[in-house]
Scaffold this motif. Structure first.
Motif, PDB file in Angstrom:
ATOM      1  N   VAL A   4       0.919  -1.330  -0.046  1.00 35.83           N
ATOM      2  CA  VAL A   4       0.026  -0.082   0.064  1.00 35.83           C
ATOM      3  C   VAL A   4       0.856   1.301   0.086  1.00 35.83           C
ATOM      4  N   ASP A   5       1.862   1.467   0.798  1.00 38.15           N
ATOM      5  CA  ASP A   5       2.906   2.615   0.968  1.00 38.15           C
ATOM      6  C   ASP A   5       3.480   2.665  -0.391  1.00 38.15           C
ATOM      7  N   PHE A   6       3.879   1.688  -1.219  1.00 37.30           N
ATOM      8  CA  PHE A   6       4.454   1.459  -2.528  1.00 37.30           C
ATOM      9  C   PHE A   6       3.484   2.254  -3.401  1.00 37.30           C
ATOM     10  N   ILE A   7       2.189   1.893  -3.505  1.00 36.58           N
ATOM     11  CA  ILE A   7       1.431   2.358  -4.421  1.00 36.58           C
ATOM     12  C   ILE A   7       1.149   3.901  -4.008  1.00 36.58           C
ATOM     13  N   GLN A   8       1.134   4.414  -2.791  1.00 36.38           N
ATOM     14  CA  GLN A   8       0.956   5.590  -2.555  1.00 36.38           C
ATOM     15  C   GLN A   8       1.988   6.394  -3.003  1.00 36.38           C
ATOM     16  N   ALA A  19       3.748   6.265  -5.705  1.00 37.48           N
ATOM     17  CA  ALA A  19       3.702   6.320  -6.979  1.00 37.48           C
ATOM     18  C   ALA A  19       2.968   7.515  -7.617  1.00 37.48           C
ATOM     19  N   ARG A  20       2.382   8.088  -6.371  1.00 39.60           N
ATOM     20  CA  ARG A  20       1.621   9.180  -6.836  1.00 39.60           C
ATOM     21  C   ARG A  20       2.379  10.331  -7.597  1.00 39.60           C
ATOM     22  N   GLY A  21       1.660  10.506  -9.254  1.00 35.92           N
ATOM     23  CA  GLY A  21       2.558  11.527  -9.878  1.00 35.92           C
ATOM     24  C   GLY A  21       3.350  10.953 -10.758  1.00 35.92           C
ATOM     25  N   ALA A  22       3.438   9.600 -10.674  1.00 33.95           N
ATOM     26  CA  ALA A  22       4.334   8.639 -11.656  1.00 33.95           C
ATOM     27  C   ALA A  22       3.576   8.429 -12.802  1.00 33.95           C
ATOM     28  N   ARG A  23       3.977   7.937 -13.969  1.00 31.13           N
ATOM     29  CA  ARG A  23       3.520   7.896 -15.366  1.00 31.13           C
ATOM     30  C   ARG A  23       2.720   6.442 -15.255  1.00 31.13           C
ATOM     31  N   GLY A  24       2.748   5.658 -14.250  1.00 30.20           N
ATOM     32  CA  GLY A  24       2.219   4.408 -14.449  1.00 30.20           C
ATOM     33  C   GLY A  24       2.628   3.480 -13.241  1.00 30.20           C
ATOM     34  N   ILE A  25       1.993   2.395 -13.064  1.00 26.90           N
ATOM     35  CA  ILE A  25       2.188   1.284 -12.152  1.00 26.90           C
ATOM     36  C   ILE A  25       2.205   0.084 -12.846  1.00 26.90           C
ATOM     37  N   VAL A  26       2.956  -0.706 -12.750  1.00 30.34           N
ATOM     38  CA  VAL A  26       2.674  -2.174 -13.192  1.00 30.34           C
ATOM     39  C   VAL A  26       2.660  -2.897 -11.986  1.00 30.34           C
ATOM     40  N   LEU A  27       1.548  -3.645 -11.611  1.00 29.06           N
ATOM     41  CA  LEU A  27       1.453  -4.112 -10.539  1.00 29.06           C
ATOM     42  C   LEU A  27       1.400  -5.848 -10.431  1.00 29.06           C
ATOM     43  N   ASN A  28       1.952  -6.402  -9.729  1.00 27.49           N
ATOM     44  CA  ASN A  28       1.841  -7.788  -9.509  1.00 27.49           C
ATOM     45  C   ASN A  28       1.491  -8.186  -8.147  1.00 27.49           C
ATOM     46  N   ALA A  29       0.193  -8.147  -7.755  1.00 29.12           N
ATOM     47  CA  ALA A  29       0.302  -7.969  -5.965  1.00 29.12           C
ATOM     48  C   ALA A  29      -0.114  -9.588  -5.626  1.00 29.12           C
ATOM     49  N   ASP A  77      -8.205  -0.271  -2.924  1.00 28.03           N
ATOM     50  CA  ASP A  77      -8.582   1.407  -2.427  1.00 28.03           C
ATOM     51  C   ASP A  77      -7.206   2.088  -2.519  1.00 28.03           C
ATOM     52  N   ALA A  78      -6.037   1.794  -2.397  1.00 29.59           N
ATOM     53  CA  ALA A  78      -4.798   2.508  -2.670  1.00 29.59           C
ATOM     54  C   ALA A  78      -4.704   2.898  -4.317  1.00 29.59           C
ATOM     55  N   VAL A  79      -5.223   1.665  -4.908  1.00 27.81           N
ATOM     56  CA  VAL A  79      -4.657   2.002  -6.520  1.00 27.81           C
ATOM     57  C   VAL A  79      -6.164   3.346  -6.929  1.00 27.81           C
ATOM     58  N   ALA A  80      -7.123   3.088  -6.435  1.00 29.34           N
ATOM     59  CA  ALA A  80      -8.353   3.865  -6.778  1.00 29.34           C
ATOM     60  C   ALA A  80      -7.952   5.466  -6.230  1.00 29.34           C
ATOM     61  N   ALA A  81      -7.202   5.442  -5.107  1.00 29.22           N
ATOM     62  CA  ALA A  81      -6.700   6.811  -4.564  1.00 29.22           C
ATOM     63  C   ALA A  81      -5.927   7.422  -4.973  1.00 29.22           C
ATOM     64  N   VAL A  82      -4.760   6.720  -5.709  1.00 23.05           N
ATOM     65  CA  VAL A  82      -3.438   7.660  -6.295  1.00 23.05           C
ATOM     66  C   VAL A  82      -4.083   7.982  -7.631  1.00 23.05           C
ATOM     67  N   GLY A  83      -4.723   7.520  -8.321  1.00 23.20           N
ATOM     68  CA  GLY A  83      -5.211   8.068  -9.858  1.00 23.20           C
ATOM     69  C   GLY A  83      -4.006   7.915 -10.765  1.00 23.20           C
ATOM     70  N   LEU A 120      -8.638  -5.952  -7.491  1.00 26.78           N
ATOM     71  CA  LEU A 120      -7.916  -4.787  -8.443  1.00 26.78           C
ATOM     72  C   LEU A 120      -8.732  -4.574  -9.623  1.00 26.78           C
ATOM     73  N   SER A 121      -8.780  -5.609 -10.395  1.00 26.26           N
ATOM     74  CA  SER A 121      -9.344  -5.380 -11.741  1.00 26.26           C
ATOM     75  C   SER A 121     -10.223  -4.394 -11.847  1.00 26.26           C
ATOM     76  N   PRO A 122     -11.189  -3.879 -11.235  1.00 22.63           N
ATOM     77  CA  PRO A 122     -12.406  -2.724 -11.256  1.00 22.63           C
ATOM     78  C   PRO A 122     -11.646  -1.597 -11.254  1.00 22.63           C
ATOM     79  N   VAL A 123     -10.395  -1.341 -10.738  1.00 20.70           N
ATOM     80  CA  VAL A 123      -9.846  -0.125 -10.698  1.00 20.70           C
ATOM     81  C   VAL A 123      -8.444   0.117 -11.235  1.00 20.70           C
ATOM     82  N   VAL A 124      -8.100  -0.714 -12.326  1.00 16.58           N
ATOM     83  CA  VAL A 124      -7.077  -0.814 -13.150  1.00 16.58           C
ATOM     84  C   VAL A 124      -7.433  -0.520 -14.633  1.00 16.58           C
ATOM     85  N   ARG A 125      -6.328  -0.137 -15.168  1.00 11.52           N
ATOM     86  CA  ARG A 125      -6.443   0.148 -16.695  1.00 11.52           C
ATOM     87  C   ARG A 125      -6.772  -1.200 -17.481  1.00 11.52           C
ATOM     88  N   GLY A 126      -6.017  -2.087 -16.986  1.00 20.17           N
ATOM     89  CA  GLY A 126      -5.853  -3.384 -17.849  1.00 20.17           C
ATOM     90  C   GLY A 126      -5.258  -4.380 -17.094  1.00 20.17           C
TER      91      GLY A 126
END
Length: 155
Positions: free
Chosen positions: A68-72, A74-84, A96-102, A125-131
């Motif tokens: 969760v901390d790592f995701i937060q 990443a705020r302001g980054a171009r993107g996240i590739v996430l293997n949770a 919630d962290a993925v949804a919150a950082v935008g 995660l799937s409902p809040v990620v791009r793909g």
């Protein structure tokens, strides 16, 4: 001094974040996850990231809170590739962290989770990620980076 508009531009940093047990790649169930180590995956991501013009921040943790901390962070980054990893199927906090950082996020998995146990078919995660990309081994990460590169930078 740069104009305010330039200061608010998205960076070309991509955070590649890895969850529990991925530190054991190469020895953990190689019939499912393959022989590549996490260091191999990192090298692949760094090479692809360089080709795409991305600075890669590559991290792994077995702790849900640290992820969760790592995701937060990443705020302001171009993107996240996430293997949770297993947290994909259990963690509302990560969702919630993925949804919150935008930040545009691509969910990746080494194995085809839909060809495995039924509990792996659901992702919080799937409902809040791009793909979602799964089943291509370490190439899932490469495809995730390419997917991010195909998206226009978020203002």
């Amino acid at each position: 001094m740069e104009p305010a508009a330039d200061q608010s531009r998205m960076s070309d940093t991509v955070h590649v974040l890895n969850g529990p047990n991925l530190n054991l790649l190469g020895t953990r169930e190689p019939g499912i996850y393959g022989a590549a180590t996490l260091a191999d995956v990192e090298a692949l991501c760094r090479a692809e990231g360089a080709a795409l013009g991305f600075e890669i921040h590559f991290r792994q943790t077995n702790s849900e809170g640290a992820l969760v901390d790592f995701i937060q962070e990443a705020r302001g980054a171009r993107g996240i590739v996430l293997n949770a990893a297993a947290y994909t199927h259990t963690s509302v906090a990560l969702r919630d962290a993925v949804a919150a950082v935008g930040v545009p996020t691509i969910e990746v998995h080494l194995s085809n989770v839909f060809a495995r146990e039924a509990f792996r078919h659901h992702s919080f995660l799937s409902p809040v990620v791009r793909g979602v990309i799964c089943g291509f081994g370490p190439q899932s990460y490469v495809l995730g980076l390419r997917a991010l590169a195909s998206l226009p930078p978020t203002p």
